[in-house]
Motif scaffolding. Structure first.
Motif, PDB file in Angstrom:
ATOM      1  N   ARG A  19       0.791  -1.237   0.075  1.00 25.64           N
ATOM      2  CA  ARG A  19      -0.082  -0.026   0.033  1.00 25.64           C
ATOM      3  C   ARG A  19       0.978   1.187   0.005  1.00 25.64           C
ATOM      4  O   ARG A  19       0.422   2.148  -0.506  1.00 25.64           O
ATOM      5  CB  ARG A  19      -1.012   0.000   0.983  1.00 25.64           C
ATOM      6  N   GLU A  20       1.916   1.256   0.751  1.00 25.40           N
ATOM      7  CA  GLU A  20       2.850   2.328   0.888  1.00 25.40           C
ATOM      8  C   GLU A  20       3.695   2.589  -0.599  1.00 25.40           C
ATOM      9  O   GLU A  20       3.632   3.704  -0.794  1.00 25.40           O
ATOM     10  CB  GLU A  20       3.865   2.321   1.988  1.00 25.40           C
ATOM     11  N   MET A  21       3.947   1.720  -1.083  1.00 32.35           N
ATOM     12  CA  MET A  21       4.407   1.963  -2.427  1.00 32.35           C
ATOM     13  C   MET A  21       3.633   2.123  -3.365  1.00 32.35           C
ATOM     14  O   MET A  21       3.877   2.952  -4.510  1.00 32.35           O
ATOM     15  CB  MET A  21       4.796   0.295  -2.811  1.00 32.35           C
ATOM     16  N   HIS A  22       2.169   1.923  -3.371  1.00 29.47           N
ATOM     17  CA  HIS A  22       1.185   2.516  -4.353  1.00 29.47           C
ATOM     18  C   HIS A  22       0.682   3.881  -3.940  1.00 29.47           C
ATOM     19  O   HIS A  22       0.354   4.617  -4.794  1.00 29.47           O
ATOM     20  CB  HIS A  22      -0.022   1.616  -4.198  1.00 29.47           C
ATOM     21  N   ASP A  23       1.189   4.468  -2.751  1.00 28.21           N
ATOM     22  CA  ASP A  23       1.012   5.571  -2.230  1.00 28.21           C
ATOM     23  C   ASP A  23       1.886   6.748  -2.968  1.00 28.21           C
ATOM     24  O   ASP A  23       3.007   6.791  -2.830  1.00 28.21           O
ATOM     25  CB  ASP A  23       0.998   5.708  -0.690  1.00 28.21           C
ATOM     26  N   GLY A  39      10.927  -3.486  -6.562  1.00 24.36           N
ATOM     27  CA  GLY A  39      10.372  -4.567  -5.749  1.00 24.36           C
ATOM     28  C   GLY A  39       8.737  -4.838  -5.588  1.00 24.36           C
ATOM     29  O   GLY A  39       8.496  -5.835  -4.889  1.00 24.36           O
ATOM     30  N   LEU A  40       8.171  -4.142  -6.166  1.00 22.38           N
ATOM     31  CA  LEU A  40       6.661  -4.050  -6.078  1.00 22.38           C
ATOM     32  C   LEU A  40       6.070  -5.500  -6.506  1.00 22.38           C
ATOM     33  O   LEU A  40       5.285  -6.012  -5.852  1.00 22.38           O
ATOM     34  CB  LEU A  40       6.075  -3.092  -6.795  1.00 22.38           C
ATOM     35  N   ASP A  41       6.846  -5.704  -7.785  1.00 20.80           N
ATOM     36  CA  ASP A  41       6.294  -6.937  -8.177  1.00 20.80           C
ATOM     37  C   ASP A  41       6.576  -8.193  -7.424  1.00 20.80           C
ATOM     38  O   ASP A  41       5.978  -9.139  -7.219  1.00 20.80           O
ATOM     39  CB  ASP A  41       7.066  -7.328  -9.598  1.00 20.80           C
ATOM     40  N   GLU A  42       7.904  -8.050  -6.709  1.00 21.92           N
ATOM     41  CA  GLU A  42       8.210  -9.309  -5.912  1.00 21.92           C
ATOM     42  C   GLU A  42       7.504  -9.368  -4.593  1.00 21.92           C
ATOM     43  O   GLU A  42       6.964 -10.398  -4.336  1.00 21.92           O
ATOM     44  CB  GLU A  42       9.896  -9.125  -5.266  1.00 21.92           C
ATOM     45  N   LEU A  43       7.182  -7.875  -4.111  1.00 24.81           N
ATOM     46  CA  LEU A  43       6.132  -8.162  -3.002  1.00 24.81           C
ATOM     47  C   LEU A  43       4.903  -8.559  -3.164  1.00 24.81           C
ATOM     48  O   LEU A  43       4.502  -9.395  -2.596  1.00 24.81           O
ATOM     49  CB  LEU A  43       5.947  -6.575  -2.421  1.00 24.81           C
ATOM     50  N   THR A  44       4.310  -8.248  -4.253  1.00 17.14           N
ATOM     51  CA  THR A  44       2.903  -8.714  -4.869  1.00 17.14           C
ATOM     52  C   THR A  44       2.857 -10.489  -4.900  1.00 17.14           C
ATOM     53  O   THR A  44       2.046 -10.927  -4.537  1.00 17.14           O
ATOM     54  CB  THR A  44       2.597  -8.073  -6.088  1.00 17.14           C
TER      55      THR A  44
END
Ligand code: ZN
Length: 114
Positions: A19-23, A39-44
């Protein structure tokens, strides 16, 4: 504490990070500090791997709460729900309930005794 609750708490941690990354404002802030958001892909991916290990009923309950609250599952420390700060009934702390996932009667968040 049961393994499935531990997984659920880990899932929530990932959700908060995602959520923070999307913000956008957070992203901008980080970039201004010289960090690059990666790393958003990795987190997802990690999130969906983790979600697959959690029993569906529990996961559904979490997802529903997470739609309302920033934090849906909380540890019990002291005698209050840390989500809404309402005092918990003493029955919460009986030995029989210590291994169960509890529900705050006031706000409905999931509570566990760490
Ligand atoms: Zn509460």
């Amino acid at each position: 504490m049961k393994e499935e609750y531990r997984l659920l708490v880990a899932l929530q941690d990932l959700d908060i990070m995602i959520r923070e990354m999307h913000d956008a404002s957070t992203t901008q802030e980080f970039e201004n500090m010289g960090f690059k958001i990666e790393g958003l892909d990795e987190l997802t991916q990690a999130r969906s791997d983790l979600a697959a290990k959690i029993p569906t009923m529990l996961l559904n309950r979490y997802e529903r709460l997470a739609g309302h609250f920033k934090v849906a599952i909380l540890p019990v420390t002291g005698d209050k729900c840390l989500g809404c700060f309402v005092k918990l009934p003493t029955s919460f702390f009986s030995a029989a309930l210590r291994t169960e996932l509890l529900t705050c009667e006031n706000c409905g968040r999931m509570l566990y005794i760490p």
